[in-house]
Design a protein around this motif. Structure first.
Motif, PDB file in Angstrom:
ATOM      1  N   LEU A 210       3.873  -5.467 -34.533  1.00 52.28           N
ATOM      2  CA  LEU A 210       5.134  -5.195 -33.839  1.00 52.28           C
ATOM      3  C   LEU A 210       5.503  -3.723 -33.864  1.00 52.28           C
ATOM      4  O   LEU A 210       5.892  -3.151 -32.846  1.00 52.28           O
ATOM      5  N   HIS A 211       5.386  -3.075 -35.016  1.00 57.44           N
ATOM      6  CA  HIS A 211       5.797  -1.675 -35.118  1.00 57.44           C
ATOM      7  C   HIS A 211       4.859  -0.743 -34.346  1.00 57.44           C
ATOM      8  O   HIS A 211       5.256   0.377 -34.004  1.00 57.44           O
ATOM      9  N   GLN A 212       3.660  -1.188 -34.058  1.00 61.13           N
ATOM     10  CA  GLN A 212       2.747  -0.372 -33.257  1.00 61.13           C
ATOM     11  C   GLN A 212       3.085  -0.457 -31.768  1.00 61.13           C
ATOM     12  O   GLN A 212       3.032   0.542 -31.046  1.00 61.13           O
ATOM     13  N   ILE A 213       3.459  -1.652 -31.315  1.00 56.60           N
ATOM     14  CA  ILE A 213       3.731  -1.795 -29.880  1.00 56.60           C
ATOM     15  C   ILE A 213       5.175  -1.476 -29.527  1.00 56.60           C
ATOM     16  O   ILE A 213       5.473  -1.112 -28.386  1.00 56.60           O
ATOM     17  N   VAL A 214       6.098  -1.602 -30.505  1.00 57.40           N
ATOM     18  CA  VAL A 214       7.504  -1.210 -30.295  1.00 57.40           C
ATOM     19  C   VAL A 214       7.895  -0.304 -31.465  1.00 57.40           C
ATOM     20  O   VAL A 214       8.556  -0.749 -32.414  1.00 57.40           O
ATOM     21  N   PRO A 215       7.508   0.964 -31.439  1.00 51.05           N
ATOM     22  CA  PRO A 215       7.742   1.851 -32.586  1.00 51.05           C
ATOM     23  C   PRO A 215       9.206   1.995 -32.979  1.00 51.05           C
ATOM     24  O   PRO A 215       9.517   2.253 -34.144  1.00 51.05           O
ATOM     25  N   HIS A 216      10.106   1.830 -32.022  1.00 49.96           N
ATOM     26  CA  HIS A 216      11.529   2.017 -32.302  1.00 49.96           C
ATOM     27  C   HIS A 216      12.228   0.724 -32.725  1.00 49.96           C
ATOM     28  O   HIS A 216      13.455   0.698 -32.855  1.00 49.96           O
ATOM     29  N   VAL A 217      11.480  -0.357 -32.937  1.00 51.93           N
ATOM     30  CA  VAL A 217      12.091  -1.637 -33.294  1.00 51.93           C
ATOM     31  C   VAL A 217      12.800  -1.553 -34.639  1.00 51.93           C
ATOM     32  O   VAL A 217      12.352  -0.863 -35.558  1.00 51.93           O
ATOM     33  N   HIS A 218      13.940  -2.238 -34.752  1.00 50.40           N
ATOM     34  CA  HIS A 218      14.644  -2.379 -36.028  1.00 50.40           C
ATOM     35  C   HIS A 218      14.378  -3.799 -36.506  1.00 50.40           C
ATOM     36  O   HIS A 218      14.935  -4.766 -35.976  1.00 50.40           O
TER      37      HIS A 218
END
Length: 259
Positions: A210-218
């Motif tokens: 998840l953090h690779q495809i949506v780096p700005h995710v909280h």
């Protein structure tokens, strides 16, 4: 005919329930947030007044239904809060209509990664030859893998799934297997919050990158909660979501600051 349930004033938040659920899935959250926001919910196709009816339940149908919620409510922009399956709808809508979406909040959201969850969805297709009641039970037991809340979750899912037309569930699993939501997520620039329950092991297996495809995710894992976080930790979920929303500022059509 689609009923839209609407309360409060201010920026709009549209709550989208999960598969076999209904517009009441976020009742507590809507009541709390309606003091500061215009909150809305609706029933997915085949789940509300047409529950039990055979309907077309493609991702395109569901996107058009959500678009009708915007149009019928006179809303230009909204935050989208989705549960489980409806994360497919919210992400695809944000990709297609980026200026209409202010932020995305996914509870138990997932996408089509190679994973135990994806294997489970594939196996569900293999058991469609069973009588419907047995098929529903097999689905419930497979998707509540290794959870301390499994017994309760199985009972709730089977109770509501029996009321849904078999074709709706079968089309829903086809959406999960065939929709390339992961590729859409890579293009989404909106503020994104992703909530998972501590014990939601199976669904967490699909979002390892998840953090690779949506780096700005909280990303937040809620303690002592299963897949449907608000059923176990509603107060904590509300507080987390309020904090997320408070750090989003809108100027015209642009999100100018977020977490």
């Amino acid at each position: 005919m689609m009923n839209i349930y609407s309360f409060g004033q201010g920026q709009a938040i549209i709550f989208i329930h999960g598969l076999v659920g209904n517009h009441n899935a976020f009742r507590k959250e809507m009541a709390e947030l309606s003091t500061d926001y215009h909150v809305l919910s609706y029933d997915l196709l085949g789940h509300g007044e047409d529950r039990g009816v055979e309907v077309s339940f493609t991702l395109e149908d569901l996107l058009q239904q959500l678009h009708q919620v915007f149009q019928k409510s006179g809303i230009e922009q909204a935050h989208l809060c989705s549960l489980c399956f409806s994360s497919y709808i919210a992400n695809a809508y944000a990709y297609r209509y980026p200026t209409k979406v202010l932020s995305l909040m996914h509870i138990g959201g997932h996408y089509n990664n190679p994973s135990p969850l994806f294997d489970t969805f594939q196996s569900i297709g293999d058991i469609q030859s069973l009588p419907y009641e047995e098929w529903i039970y097999q689905i419930a037991t497979k998707i509540n893998w290794n959870s301390p809340y499994a017994e309760e979750s199985i009972e709730i899912f089977t109770q509501y799934a029996r009321k849904i037309h078999p074709s709706v569930l079968k089309q829903a699993f086809q959406i999960r297997l065939q929709s390339d939501i992961k590729e859409l997520l890579k293009e989404i620039k909106h503020p994104v919050m992703w909530i998972m329950g501590e014990y939601d092991y199976l669904y967490k297996s699909a979002i390892y990158d998840l953090h690779q495809i949506v780096p700005h995710v909280h990303y937040v894992e809620v303690p002592s909660a299963g897949h449907v976080v608000q059923a176990y930790q509603s107060r904590l979920l509300i507080d987390i979501y309020k904090q997320f929303l408070s750090k989003i500022q809108i100027k015209g059509d642009m999100v100018v600051r977020s977490i």
